[in-house]
Design an enzyme around this catalytic site. Structure first.
Site, PDB file in Angstrom:
ATOM      1  N   ASN A   6       0.857  -1.181   0.000  1.00  0.00           N
ATOM      2  CA  ASN A   6       0.000   0.000   0.000  1.00  0.00           C
ATOM      3  C   ASN A   6       0.894   1.233   0.000  1.00  0.00           C
ATOM      4  OD1 ASN A   6      -1.877   2.004   0.436  1.00  0.00           O
ATOM      5  ND2 ASN A   6      -2.275   1.465   2.576  1.00  0.00           N
ATOM      6  N   PHE A   7       0.910   1.931  -1.145  1.00  0.00           N
ATOM      7  CA  PHE A   7       1.786   3.107  -1.260  1.00  0.00           C
ATOM      8  C   PHE A   7       1.236   4.325  -0.513  1.00  0.00           C
ATOM      9  CE2 PHE A   7       4.182   2.217  -5.552  1.00  0.00           C
ATOM     10  CZ  PHE A   7       4.901   1.231  -4.915  1.00  0.00           C
ATOM     11  N   LYS A   8      -0.038   4.286  -0.120  1.00  0.00           N
ATOM     12  CA  LYS A   8      -0.681   5.473   0.494  1.00  0.00           C
ATOM     13  C   LYS A   8      -0.487   6.672  -0.444  1.00  0.00           C
ATOM     14  CE  LYS A   8       0.273   3.420   4.916  1.00  0.00           C
ATOM     15  NZ  LYS A   8       0.111   3.537   6.346  1.00  0.00           N
ATOM     16  N   HIS A  90      -9.729   1.050   5.080  1.00  0.00           N
ATOM     17  CA  HIS A  90      -8.421   1.299   5.715  1.00  0.00           C
ATOM     18  C   HIS A  90      -8.606   2.301   6.864  1.00  0.00           C
ATOM     19  CE1 HIS A  90      -4.277   2.509   6.351  1.00  0.00           C
ATOM     20  NE2 HIS A  90      -3.918   1.413   5.707  1.00  0.00           N
ATOM     21  N   GLU A 159      -5.560  -4.977  10.730  1.00  0.00           N
ATOM     22  CA  GLU A 159      -4.497  -3.988  10.891  1.00  0.00           C
ATOM     23  C   GLU A 159      -4.750  -3.154  12.148  1.00  0.00           C
ATOM     24  OE1 GLU A 159      -2.572  -2.985   6.867  1.00  0.00           O
ATOM     25  OE2 GLU A 159      -4.344  -1.750   7.049  1.00  0.00           O
ATOM     26  N   GLY A 165       2.244   2.151  10.695  1.00  0.00           N
ATOM     27  CA  GLY A 165       3.182   3.250  10.502  1.00  0.00           C
ATOM     28  C   GLY A 165       3.955   3.636  11.755  1.00  0.00           C
ATOM     29  N   SER A 195       3.217  -2.281  10.441  1.00  0.00           N
ATOM     30  CA  SER A 195       4.667  -2.305  10.647  1.00  0.00           C
ATOM     31  C   SER A 195       5.314  -3.648  10.320  1.00  0.00           C
ATOM     32  CB  SER A 195       5.012  -1.858  12.073  1.00  0.00           C
ATOM     33  OG  SER A 195       4.626  -0.501  12.249  1.00  0.00           O
TER      34      SER A 195
HETATM   35  C1  PEP Z   1      -0.999   0.076   5.964  1.00  0.00           C
HETATM   36  O1  PEP Z   1      -1.092   1.271   5.749  1.00  0.00           O
HETATM   37  O2  PEP Z   1      -1.873  -0.694   5.543  1.00  0.00           O
HETATM   38  C2  PEP Z   1       0.134  -0.408   6.734  1.00  0.00           C
HETATM   39  C3  PEP Z   1       0.110  -1.636   7.183  1.00  0.00           C
HETATM   40  O3  PEP Z   1       1.153   0.488   6.964  1.00  0.00           O
HETATM   41  P1  PEP Z   1       2.583   0.175   7.645  1.00  0.00           P
HETATM   42  O4  PEP Z   1       3.099  -1.094   7.023  1.00  0.00           O
HETATM   43  O5  PEP Z   1       3.418   1.362   7.299  1.00  0.00           O
HETATM   44  O6  PEP Z   1       2.352   0.027   9.093  1.00  0.00           O
END
Ligand code: PEP
Length: 232
Positions: A6-8, A90, A159, A165, A195
């Site tokens: 997921n590039f956000k 999300h 998540e 993050g 993470s």
């Molecule tokens: C996400 O945004 O779905 C995510 C898991 O982010 P990160 O890996 O940076 O925690």
């Protein structure tokens, strides 16, 4: 295994194409048998028909073909780019953009009616986690209200918000316990996100209750994402 990046709000259309080309070559050279997905930001989406081995999806879309929804894209725009995969629910969209459970469910119903592969995210806050495992499971199940869990192209990503993050993933025990409890209600694949990185991916994905990972920050460099794929 299912691995999704997921590039956000990172990467441009040009850098996304470059990333996809390198990733696709890597998957081909290593005869990768995992299911690999990439969610670039909406303005980096393109008609990536020449890229093999990677399924590109959208991080968001409005539940309508087209219309008066300023700033949003509908299914008509996605269809032009042959996008058939969407991320819904999300925590950044629920939290920062205020998307309600009813709206997530509406998006789910609309894109399921079009046959999309749906990555549907759930996850609790630190406050809920601190209230214990029962409160955590109750909260996560409440985020599945209005979702047809028998939809054949559904993939759920657990998540925890406090792990997204932050650089601090949930512990293996927490992931194992939460996934086991959620899986009692699910028949679809259940991914972990929060993470996940090069140092922890192998042990997280070795848990039998985990069917893959949704990865944000640690997926931004294609070399890192390829290395993570190699570790599983
Ligand atoms: C996400 O945004 O779905 C995510 C898991 O982010 P990160 O890996 O940076 O925690």
């Amino acid at each position: 295994m299912i691995l999704a990046a997921n590039f956000k709000t990172n990467h441009t259309r040009k850098s996304t194409r470059h990333y996809l080309e390198r990733l696709s070559n890597f998957l081909f050279e290593t005869s990768c048998e995992h299911d690999i997905f990439l969610f670039p930001p909406p303005l980096a989406l393109d008609f990536f028909d020449d890229i093999g081995g990677v399924c590109v999806g959208t991080q968001n879309a409005y539940p309508a073909p087209s219309g008066a929804f300023t700033g949003e894209a509908g299914s008509e725009q996605l269809e032009e780019l042959a996008i058939q995969t969407i991320l819904i629910g999300h925590s950044e969209r629920r939290g920062i953009l205020g998307e309600s459970q009813a709206f997530c469910a509406e998006k789910f119903r609309y894109y399921a009616s079009l046959g999309y592969t749906i990555f549907y995210c759930i996850g609790e806050s630190l406050e809920v986690r601190r209230a214990g495992i029962e409160a955590t499971i109750r909260h996560n199940l409440s985020q599945l209200e209005g979702i047809d869990l028998s939809y054949p192209k559904l993939i759920i990503a657990y998540e925890p918000i406090w792990a997204i993050g932050t650089g601090v993933s949930a512990s293996l025990e927490q992931i194992q316990e939460t996934h086991a409890a959620l899986k009692a209600h699910l028949s679809c694949p259940l991914l972990y996100g929060g993470s996940v990185n090069l140092s922890n991916i192998a042990e997280i994905l070795a848990l039998p209750e985990v069917d893959g990972a949704l990865i944000g920050s640690a997926s931004l460099k294609v070399e890192d994402f390829c290395q993570m794929i190699q570790k599983i």
